[in-house]
Motif scaffolding. Sequence first.
Motif, PDB file in Angstrom:
ATOM      1  N   LEU A  12       0.827  -1.210   0.000  1.00 17.04           N
ATOM      2  CA  LEU A  12       0.000   0.000   0.000  1.00 17.04           C
ATOM      3  C   LEU A  12       0.863   1.264   0.000  1.00 17.04           C
ATOM      4  N   ARG A  13       1.922   1.283   0.791  1.00 14.66           N
ATOM      5  CA  ARG A  13       2.809   2.460   0.806  1.00 14.66           C
ATOM      6  C   ARG A  13       3.439   2.682  -0.559  1.00 14.66           C
ATOM      7  N   ALA A  14       3.930   1.597  -1.144  1.00  9.39           N
ATOM      8  CA  ALA A  14       4.572   1.714  -2.454  1.00  9.39           C
ATOM      9  C   ALA A  14       3.567   2.194  -3.498  1.00  9.39           C
ATOM     10  N   GLU A  32      -7.065   0.917   7.851  1.00 10.00           N
ATOM     11  CA  GLU A  32      -6.569   2.016   8.676  1.00 10.00           C
ATOM     12  C   GLU A  32      -5.526   2.843   7.924  1.00 10.00           C
ATOM     13  N   PHE A  33      -4.672   2.169   7.161  1.00 12.08           N
ATOM     14  CA  PHE A  33      -3.663   2.888   6.393  1.00 12.08           C
ATOM     15  C   PHE A  33      -4.308   3.824   5.377  1.00 12.08           C
ATOM     16  N   THR A  71      -7.090 -11.199   9.512  1.00 11.40           N
ATOM     17  CA  THR A  71      -7.888 -10.114  10.081  1.00 11.40           C
ATOM     18  C   THR A  71      -7.033  -8.886  10.338  1.00 11.40           C
ATOM     19  N   LEU A  72      -5.866  -9.085  10.945  1.00 12.61           N
ATOM     20  CA  LEU A  72      -4.985  -7.952  11.242  1.00 12.61           C
ATOM     21  C   LEU A  72      -4.490  -7.286   9.959  1.00 12.61           C
ATOM     22  N   ALA A  73      -4.211  -8.082   8.940  1.00 14.43           N
ATOM     23  CA  ALA A  73      -3.737  -7.510   7.677  1.00 14.43           C
ATOM     24  C   ALA A  73      -4.823  -6.656   7.036  1.00 14.43           C
ATOM     25  N   GLY A  87      -3.405   7.200   3.319  1.00 15.15           N
ATOM     26  CA  GLY A  87      -3.517   6.795   1.924  1.00 15.15           C
ATOM     27  C   GLY A  87      -3.537   7.907   0.911  1.00 15.15           C
ATOM     28  N   GLY A  88      -3.703   9.161   1.369  1.00 16.57           N
ATOM     29  CA  GLY A  88      -3.836  10.232   0.396  1.00 16.57           C
ATOM     30  C   GLY A  88      -5.094   9.989  -0.427  1.00 16.57           C
ATOM     31  N   GLY A  89      -4.957   9.954  -1.733  1.00 18.73           N
ATOM     32  CA  GLY A  89      -6.118   9.706  -2.595  1.00 18.73           C
ATOM     33  C   GLY A  89      -6.267   8.256  -3.009  1.00 18.73           C
ATOM     34  N   LEU A  90      -5.489   7.365  -2.399  1.00 19.70           N
ATOM     35  CA  LEU A  90      -5.528   5.956  -2.788  1.00 19.70           C
ATOM     36  C   LEU A  90      -6.870   5.323  -2.429  1.00 19.70           C
TER      37      LEU A  90
END
Length: 342
Positions: free
Chosen positions: A110-112, A169-170, A161-163, A175-178
Amino acid sequence: MSSTVLVTGGSGFLGLHTIIQLLERGERVRTTVRSPAKEIAVRETLARAGVDAEDRLAFVVADLLSDDGWPDAVAGAERVLHVASPFPAGTPAHEDDLIVPAREGTLRVLRAARDAGARRVVVTSSSAAIGHDREPGDHLFTEADWTDPAADVGAYIRSKTLAERAAWEFVEHEGGGLELAVVNPGAIFGPVLAPDLSASIGLVAGLLNGAMAGGVPRLAFSVVDVRDVADLHLRAMDSAAAAGERFIAASGDAIWLADAARLLRERLGDAAAEVPATEIPDDAIRAAAANDPSLERIAREVGKLRHLSSEKARGVLGWAPRTTEEAIMATAESLLRLDSAV
């Protein structure tokens, strides 16, 4: 179609089928593999399946536990399908062996994707993240249900579940506009393309090869064909209505493993000679698990029938999956073909 679609985990069962569907509709695809040797294996598998990737399929070596390779993987990809995730055959030595790759790997992707300016990410979660801490009873589980990761649910269910929680949450906070959409499949069956079998496929293989000659546990699970899971990912990638939503992928109501075994015996004749016709009592499974940690996950689930609703995917995205019986038979028939070819 514009831009490249990134598919993580291209050598996996779902990854391969997702790549095939993307290529068949003319997309340019990039996929991640954990080693250069995996690229060779994927290209050979696609060739055996009659898929001509031409110059529209590229590979990047990247691992969920390292930042290396991910900037190259996501470069120029507006759409990312994150299907790579660990699913071990047995109980891991430590639950972090599952939780860390699942959670941190998802966040790494997600960050990438955000940093590269991707528009949407579709994450493969699991029905394990849908209310698995609850006794099922007659409850019809939907996307509104969540598993409590603090409950005694086991490492795999906790990891999924945690993933997924971390992904939501990210995107909300960083996430910006993601855009994010999530697919929550039941047990994934369907045509096997390579001899490296997933855990779900291993169940059918075990029925056919005599590994369960002593009988089957009273396990029930929702089934979905891998081709339909891939199709749902593409729909979630394309549809404006999918942004910010999760979608359960299940062909129909859950099926008992004994009923799947019965289907194989009825349809396959002599090829199903090793398929057992008896069920093992739940107490016997639990007693065996006390001395065999590899049976822990099975012991937690025996006797439980969960009802999942896939009406949201059908109604919002027009998803129309194959039946449970079709998915199981496609699995068995492909395993028999694969076995005769090696």
